[in-house]
Design an enzyme around this catalytic site. Structure first.
Site, PDB file in Angstrom:
ATOM      1  N   HIS A  42       1.380  -1.175   0.062  1.00  0.00           N
ATOM      2  CA  HIS A  42       0.019   0.067   0.019  1.00  0.00           C
ATOM      3  C   HIS A  42       1.036   1.108  -0.491  1.00  0.00           C
ATOM      4  CE1 HIS A  42      -3.677   1.972   2.224  1.00  0.00           C
ATOM      5  NE2 HIS A  42      -3.654   2.693   0.932  1.00  0.00           N
ATOM      6  N   THR A 100      -6.780   1.172   7.027  1.00  0.00           N
ATOM      7  CA  THR A 100      -7.842   1.170   6.035  1.00  0.00           C
ATOM      8  C   THR A 100      -9.359  -0.164   6.934  1.00  0.00           C
ATOM      9  OG1 THR A 100      -6.434   0.168   4.136  1.00  0.00           O
ATOM     10  CG2 THR A 100      -8.626   0.324   3.783  1.00  0.00           C
ATOM     11  N   GLU A 150     -13.127  -6.614  -3.809  1.00  0.00           N
ATOM     12  CA  GLU A 150     -12.193  -7.421  -2.980  1.00  0.00           C
ATOM     13  C   GLU A 150     -13.005  -6.582  -1.417  1.00  0.00           C
ATOM     14  OE1 GLU A 150      -8.593  -6.097  -1.969  1.00  0.00           O
ATOM     15  OE2 GLU A 150      -8.195  -6.702   0.461  1.00  0.00           O
ATOM     16  N   HIS A 190      -9.293  -8.416   5.355  1.00  0.00           N
ATOM     17  CA  HIS A 190      -8.506  -7.778   6.172  1.00  0.00           C
ATOM     18  C   HIS A 190      -8.808  -8.146   7.153  1.00  0.00           C
ATOM     19  CE1 HIS A 190      -8.189  -3.814   8.405  1.00  0.00           C
ATOM     20  NE2 HIS A 190      -7.811  -3.480   7.360  1.00  0.00           N
TER      21      HIS A 190
HETATM   22  N1  PXP Z   1      -6.513  -5.758   1.730  1.00  0.00           N
HETATM   23  C1  PXP Z   1      -7.288  -4.331   2.241  1.00  0.00           C
HETATM   24  C2  PXP Z   1      -7.475  -3.747   1.003  1.00  0.00           C
HETATM   25  C3  PXP Z   1      -6.454  -3.594   3.434  1.00  0.00           C
HETATM   26  O1  PXP Z   1      -6.028  -1.993   3.694  1.00  0.00           O
HETATM   27  C4  PXP Z   1      -5.449  -4.634   4.097  1.00  0.00           C
HETATM   28  C5  PXP Z   1      -4.686  -3.968   4.597  1.00  0.00           C
HETATM   29  O2  PXP Z   1      -3.888  -3.256   4.004  1.00  0.00           O
HETATM   30  C6  PXP Z   1      -5.686  -6.458   3.584  1.00  0.00           C
HETATM   31  C7  PXP Z   1      -6.409  -6.663   2.705  1.00  0.00           C
HETATM   32  C8  PXP Z   1      -4.561  -6.999   4.989  1.00  0.00           C
HETATM   33  O3  PXP Z   1      -5.360  -6.462   5.937  1.00  0.00           O
HETATM   34  P1  PXP Z   1      -4.289  -7.198   7.683  1.00  0.00           P
HETATM   35  O4  PXP Z   1      -3.334  -6.520   7.832  1.00  0.00           O
HETATM   36  O5  PXP Z   1      -5.608  -7.078   8.507  1.00  0.00           O
HETATM   37  O6  PXP Z   1      -4.222  -8.538   7.337  1.00  0.00           O
END
Ligand code: PXP
Length: 238
Positions: A42, A100, A150, A190
């Protein structure tokens, strides 16, 4: 279902000392070696973890898919178009947030996101939209021609009671099925971890999950013992 690993936390640790270790690119190569099909990073507007040079090096060094997670701002869109990742995942971004916090509101900003998707398609870059598991958001995403969605799994991950977990899983299942029926690729992510991944992994309409925090945290706990043992060995042998 496939696994993509988000390596932002490696960059956070690197930045704590301002040097070049640990290197997110080296970490990405290890993730690939271990079976991840994609690397997610990101690039935030404040560059608090991943930097422009990381994205450039990831693009040229990793062998599998690079998914650039980003806010749809003019500056970051420019970086993405120059770097040409295999996928861009558009997310909302607020400077104060720790991570996020929710999905995009495609319904409210349909025209804007339609323009952004078009701009990426003109540059032959596929687009994924990070959205909550809400029917109208899935339909609006399909309407504006995105390649993928997603599904935000944060509420599922936060669910406390068995009833809440079941309800959130059903939402994810239904929205993944709807997304597929509308011709979209479906990712999810997430808050997924070692204890809550199995029911999500059983949803066959989800193509890929993106996981960061849980895997990096687990890597520390499974790796720490060996790291200390090696250092004890070096010191006590003198
Ligand atoms: N997907 C998105 C869009 C995200 O913003 C994030 C966090 O950066 C993730 C997946 C991964 O989340 P986590 O770090 O909680 O596994």
């Amino acid at each position: 279902m496939r696994l993509a690993i988000n390596i932002d936390h490696i960059a956070t640790l690197r930045n704590a000392r301002g040097g070049s270790d640990p290197d997110p690119v080296k970490a990405a190569l290890l993730c690939e070696k271990a079976g991840a099909v994609g690397i997610v990073c990101h690039l935030r507007e404040d560059r608090r973890h991943i930097k422009d040079d990381d994205v450039r090096r990831l693009r040229s060094i990793i062998k599998k898919k690079l998914d650039l997670e980003m806010a749809a701002t003019e500056e970051i869109i420019g970086v993405a178009i120059r770097t040409k990742p295999d996928l861009v995942t558009l997310v909302p971004e607020r400077r104060q947030e720790l991570t996020t916090e929710g999905g995009l509101d495609i319904i409210m900003q349909k025209k804007f996101f339609a323009g952004v998707v078009k701009q990426f398609h003109q540059n032959r870059i596929p687009v994924s939209l990070f959205i909550d598991p809400v029917e109208a958001q899935v339909r609006a995403s399909a309407d504006i021609g995105t390649d993928m969605i997603e599904i935000h799994t944060g509420e599922y991950a936060e669910a406390k009671t068995a009833g809440e977990v079941k309800e959130q899983l059903e939402r994810i299942q239904e929205m993944a099925t709807l997304g597929k029926s509308l011709g979209l690729g479906v990712n999810a992510g997430h808050g997924l971890d070692y204890s809550n991944i199995k029911p999500v992994a059983a949803i066959k309409e989800i193509d890929e999950v993106s996981i960061g925090h849980a895997v990096i945290v687990h890597a520390l706990s499974v790796g720490l013992e060996l790291a200390v043992r090696e250092m004890v060995g070096l010191i006590e042998k003198q």
